[in-house]
Design a protein around this motif. Structure first.
Motif, PDB file in Angstrom:
ATOM      1  N   MET A  69       1.289  -1.212   0.531  1.00 25.31           N
ATOM      2  CA  MET A  69       0.656  -0.157  -0.472  1.00 25.31           C
ATOM      3  C   MET A  69       1.370   1.625   0.181  1.00 25.31           C
ATOM      4  SD  MET A  69      -2.850   1.544   3.171  1.00 25.31           S
ATOM      5  CE  MET A  69      -2.665   3.102   2.817  1.00 25.31           C
ATOM      6  N   THR A  70       2.539   1.321   0.340  1.00 26.61           N
ATOM      7  CA  THR A  70       2.514   2.243   0.244  1.00 26.61           C
ATOM      8  C   THR A  70       3.163   2.918  -0.291  1.00 26.61           C
ATOM      9  OG1 THR A  70       4.550   1.090   1.388  1.00 26.61           O
ATOM     10  CG2 THR A  70       4.202   1.534   2.922  1.00 26.61           C
ATOM     11  N   VAL A  71       3.224   2.528  -1.419  1.00 23.47           N
ATOM     12  CA  VAL A  71       3.564   2.938  -2.885  1.00 23.47           C
ATOM     13  C   VAL A  71       2.211   3.650  -3.833  1.00 23.47           C
ATOM     14  CG1 VAL A  71       4.964   2.047  -5.035  1.00 23.47           C
ATOM     15  CG2 VAL A  71       5.902   1.438  -3.378  1.00 23.47           C
ATOM     16  N   ASP A  72       1.128   2.339  -3.763  1.00 27.49           N
ATOM     17  CA  ASP A  72       0.280   2.600  -4.227  1.00 27.49           C
ATOM     18  C   ASP A  72      -0.784   3.860  -3.571  1.00 27.49           C
ATOM     19  OD1 ASP A  72       0.317   0.193  -5.927  1.00 27.49           O
ATOM     20  OD2 ASP A  72      -0.666  -0.570  -4.720  1.00 27.49           O
ATOM     21  N   VAL A  73      -0.226   3.861  -2.361  1.00 29.53           N
ATOM     22  CA  VAL A  73      -1.747   5.935  -1.796  1.00 29.53           C
ATOM     23  C   VAL A  73      -0.373   6.369  -2.687  1.00 29.53           C
ATOM     24  CG1 VAL A  73      -0.340   5.490   0.430  1.00 29.53           C
ATOM     25  CG2 VAL A  73      -2.707   5.948   0.392  1.00 29.53           C
ATOM     26  N   ALA A 103     -10.363  13.752  -6.267  1.00 34.92           N
ATOM     27  CA  ALA A 103     -11.129  12.771  -5.374  1.00 34.92           C
ATOM     28  C   ALA A 103     -10.140  11.147  -5.345  1.00 34.92           C
ATOM     29  CB  ALA A 103     -12.272  11.940  -6.338  1.00 34.92           C
ATOM     30  N   ALA A 104      -9.175  11.443  -5.530  1.00 38.91           N
ATOM     31  CA  ALA A 104      -7.960  10.140  -5.154  1.00 38.91           C
ATOM     32  C   ALA A 104      -7.029  10.559  -4.811  1.00 38.91           C
ATOM     33  CB  ALA A 104      -8.052   9.721  -6.890  1.00 38.91           C
ATOM     34  N   GLY A 105      -6.711  11.592  -5.179  1.00 35.83           N
ATOM     35  CA  GLY A 105      -5.885  12.603  -3.908  1.00 35.83           C
ATOM     36  C   GLY A 105      -6.293  12.528  -2.638  1.00 35.83           C
ATOM     37  N   ALA A 106      -7.955  13.239  -2.399  1.00 33.06           N
ATOM     38  CA  ALA A 106      -7.914  12.724  -1.054  1.00 33.06           C
ATOM     39  C   ALA A 106      -8.457  11.405  -0.957  1.00 33.06           C
ATOM     40  CB  ALA A 106      -9.053  13.838  -0.999  1.00 33.06           C
ATOM     41  N   VAL A 107      -8.760  10.318  -1.590  1.00 37.73           N
ATOM     42  CA  VAL A 107      -8.856   9.756  -0.709  1.00 37.73           C
ATOM     43  C   VAL A 107      -7.383   9.129  -0.388  1.00 37.73           C
ATOM     44  CG1 VAL A 107      -9.641   6.838  -1.272  1.00 37.73           C
ATOM     45  CG2 VAL A 107     -11.046   9.249  -2.037  1.00 37.73           C
ATOM     46  N   ASP A 159      -6.681   0.016  -5.329  1.00 36.02           N
ATOM     47  CA  ASP A 159      -5.479  -0.855  -5.100  1.00 36.02           C
ATOM     48  C   ASP A 159      -5.188  -0.586  -3.421  1.00 36.02           C
ATOM     49  OD1 ASP A 159      -3.899  -3.516  -5.401  1.00 36.02           O
ATOM     50  OD2 ASP A 159      -1.656  -1.892  -5.486  1.00 36.02           O
ATOM     51  N   ALA A 160      -5.121   0.657  -2.985  1.00 35.10           N
ATOM     52  CA  ALA A 160      -3.941   0.900  -1.995  1.00 35.10           C
ATOM     53  C   ALA A 160      -5.655   0.622  -0.731  1.00 35.10           C
ATOM     54  CB  ALA A 160      -3.922   2.474  -1.670  1.00 35.10           C
ATOM     55  N   LEU A 194      -4.084  12.339 -20.311  1.00 31.51           N
ATOM     56  CA  LEU A 194      -5.335  12.360 -19.374  1.00 31.51           C
ATOM     57  C   LEU A 194      -6.291  11.102 -18.685  1.00 31.51           C
ATOM     58  CD1 LEU A 194      -6.281  16.095 -20.466  1.00 31.51           C
ATOM     59  CD2 LEU A 194      -4.895  15.518 -19.192  1.00 31.51           C
ATOM     60  N   ALA A 195      -6.733  10.448 -20.276  1.00 28.16           N
ATOM     61  CA  ALA A 195      -7.735   9.452 -19.772  1.00 28.16           C
ATOM     62  C   ALA A 195      -6.147   8.260 -18.752  1.00 28.16           C
ATOM     63  CB  ALA A 195      -8.312   8.637 -21.168  1.00 28.16           C
ATOM     64  N   GLY A 196      -5.507   8.208 -19.597  1.00 24.33           N
ATOM     65  CA  GLY A 196      -4.515   6.987 -18.560  1.00 24.33           C
ATOM     66  C   GLY A 196      -3.712   7.493 -17.460  1.00 24.33           C
ATOM     67  N   ALA A 197      -3.494   9.411 -17.073  1.00 23.85           N
ATOM     68  CA  ALA A 197      -3.661   9.365 -15.375  1.00 23.85           C
ATOM     69  C   ALA A 197      -5.079   9.482 -15.082  1.00 23.85           C
ATOM     70  CB  ALA A 197      -3.029  10.576 -16.016  1.00 23.85           C
ATOM     71  N   LEU A 198      -5.685   9.500 -15.766  1.00 19.78           N
ATOM     72  CA  LEU A 198      -6.853   9.466 -14.383  1.00 19.78           C
ATOM     73  C   LEU A 198      -7.135   7.775 -14.004  1.00 19.78           C
ATOM     74  CD1 LEU A 198      -9.557  10.379 -13.444  1.00 19.78           C
ATOM     75  CD2 LEU A 198     -10.347   9.943 -15.763  1.00 19.78           C
ATOM     76  N   ALA A 199      -7.187   6.781 -14.433  1.00 19.43           N
ATOM     77  CA  ALA A 199      -7.056   5.267 -15.011  1.00 19.43           C
ATOM     78  C   ALA A 199      -6.157   5.104 -13.991  1.00 19.43           C
ATOM     79  CB  ALA A 199      -6.749   4.896 -16.278  1.00 19.43           C
ATOM     80  N   LEU A 200      -4.723   5.631 -14.267  1.00 17.87           N
ATOM     81  CA  LEU A 200      -3.545   4.984 -13.048  1.00 17.87           C
ATOM     82  C   LEU A 200      -4.223   5.117 -11.568  1.00 17.87           C
ATOM     83  CD1 LEU A 200      -0.213   4.563 -12.735  1.00 17.87           C
ATOM     84  CD2 LEU A 200      -0.138   6.360 -13.578  1.00 17.87           C
ATOM     85  N   SER A 201      -4.679   6.907 -11.530  1.00 16.94           N
ATOM     86  CA  SER A 201      -4.838   7.288 -10.377  1.00 16.94           C
ATOM     87  C   SER A 201      -6.020   7.102  -9.828  1.00 16.94           C
ATOM     88  CB  SER A 201      -5.075   9.226 -10.064  1.00 16.94           C
ATOM     89  OG  SER A 201      -5.224   9.667  -9.246  1.00 16.94           O
ATOM     90  N   LEU A 202      -6.962   6.571 -10.311  1.00 21.28           N
ATOM     91  CA  LEU A 202      -7.894   5.841 -10.026  1.00 21.28           C
ATOM     92  C   LEU A 202      -7.449   4.349  -9.226  1.00 21.28           C
ATOM     93  CD1 LEU A 202     -11.153   7.009 -11.915  1.00 21.28           C
ATOM     94  CD2 LEU A 202     -10.439   7.929  -9.255  1.00 21.28           C
ATOM     95  N   GLY A 203      -6.810   3.411 -10.370  1.00 19.62           N
ATOM     96  CA  GLY A 203      -6.439   2.021 -10.276  1.00 19.62           C
ATOM     97  C   GLY A 203      -5.533   1.796  -9.216  1.00 19.62           C
ATOM     98  N   THR A 204      -5.015   3.131  -9.002  1.00 19.48           N
ATOM     99  CA  THR A 204      -3.941   2.873  -7.924  1.00 19.48           C
ATOM    100  C   THR A 204      -4.771   3.008  -6.498  1.00 19.48           C
ATOM    101  OG1 THR A 204      -2.819   5.381  -7.656  1.00 19.48           O
ATOM    102  CG2 THR A 204      -1.810   3.013  -9.322  1.00 19.48           C
ATOM    103  N   THR A 205      -5.407   4.275  -6.617  1.00 22.77           N
ATOM    104  CA  THR A 205      -6.602   4.665  -5.382  1.00 22.77           C
ATOM    105  C   THR A 205      -7.284   2.967  -4.955  1.00 22.77           C
ATOM    106  OG1 THR A 205      -6.127   6.583  -5.528  1.00 22.77           O
ATOM    107  CG2 THR A 205      -7.899   6.236  -4.149  1.00 22.77           C
TER     108      THR A 205
END
Length: 346
Positions: free
Chosen positions: A1-5, A49-53, A317-318, A304-315
């Protein structure tokens, strides 16, 4: 989690230099405005939202190291500390403090939107009443289309202005178009129809919700402001294109956009030369982009779409990792309790 978050928290920092590139800033002109508005608003809202979560997950993970929290959650404290060794209490405290600050900023944005909406509704209510000095229904002296369903309010203000006033920020209500007497006098009859078509497009598309989400995203992460500005411009382009479809004359729309902007700008009209209005007029007169620029913007849209998918996916996963850590600590605590009970029974 420490990396994904940490990925959702740091990703806007990595994207910041890309958001000011011409290929990203030109997205509303090179993509269909509706698609650009959705893409930019969704990316800004999703990243924020992903950053806040992620900050919330850091706070919760750090709380697992506190003995009284572990006792409340029936967690085995050594196991919890072993599973989340990087989530120390100072990190959680910093994340929690950041969340409080961001929540206050978001509440301020919501309050500003609600106050502005309430003030505009009050102004309309005062002038919509018979004998209040305004005209609740615009008559044929304004435009044959302006009195449709009585949705147009004409204010006795000499300063040229016009805006769409939704019935509510989220709940339904009666939508209005507010136009001042100064704006009516500034526009010829045919351009008034363009103005109304533009404002009705804002209401039909519920563009105020896009703007609210984009403003909330900036409140949660200020580096996302270029996405907010791009979304706001995309919404104007969206309304311009809707007006062009309604009146079937792109040059007429271009003239109406330019004339309304100059009338409303007053002494500041010369400072608009580098602003969005010339871009909107140019898009109306020449909506076809060079293939190279279109390819660059499509690539920017994919980024942009890839960044959004990556951010939501890592959130996600964390969050899943944290849930598994809590379950592991609870299971170990339960097994220890069972072992102790059996030992006492023997």
């Amino acid at each position: 989690m420490t990396v994904d978050v940490w990925a959702p928290v740091l990703l806007p920092l990595l994207l910041a230099p890309l958001l000011v590139l011409p290929s990203v800033r030109a997205l509303p002109d090179l993509l269909p405005p509706r698609a650009a508005a959705w893409l930019l608003t969704a990316t800004a809202a999703g990243l924020a939202a992903a950053g806040a979560v992620a900050l919330a997950l850091l706070s919760v993970a750090a709380l697992l190291h506190l003995p009284f929290v572990a006792a409340l959650g029936h967690l085995d404290l050594p196991v919890a500390r072993h599973l989340a060794p990087g989530a120390v209490v100072p990190v959680g405290a910093a994340a929690a403090l950041a969340l409080v600050v961001l929540a206050l900023r978001a509440l301020r944005v919501l309050g500003r939107h609600r106050a502005g909406h309430a003030e505009a509704r009050l102004l309309v209510a005062l002038h919509a009443r018979p004998g209040a000095g305004g005209r609740g229904r615009a008559g044929g002296d304004v435009s044959g289309d302006m009195g449709r369903d009585g949705d147009v309010i004409v204010l006795p203000d000499r300063q040229p202005d016009a805006y769409a006033l939704p019935g509510g920020l989220f709940r339904g209500g009666r939508d209005r178009i507010v136009v001042t007497a100064g704006m009516i006098e500034a526009l010829p009859l045919d351009e008034r129809g363009v103005l109304l078509a533009h404002e009705r497009a804002h209401l039909t598309g519920r563009h105020h919700r896009f703007l609210l989400l984009a403003d909330l995203a900036v409140a949660l992460h200020p580096l996302l402001r270029p996405l907010r500005d791009g979304a706001a411009y995309s919404l104007e382009r969206w309304a311009d294109e809707s007006a062009a479809e309604r009146v079937a004359d792109r040059r007429l729309v271009a003239r109406a956009v330019g004339r309304a902007a100059l009338a409303g700008a007053g002494a500041g009209a010369l400072r608009m030369a580098a602003g969005p209005v010339p871009r909107r007029v140019a898009a109306m007169l020449d909506g076809r982009a060079a293939p190279r620029r279109r390819r660059a913007s499509l690539l920017a849209a994919l980024v942009l779409a890839g960044a959004l998918a990556l951010s939501l996916g890592t959130t996600l996963d964390a969050a899943s990792d944290l849930h598994q850590q809590v379950e592991a600590a609870q299971s170990h605590s339960w097994l220890q309790g069972l072992h102790g009970a059996l030992h006492r029974h023997e």
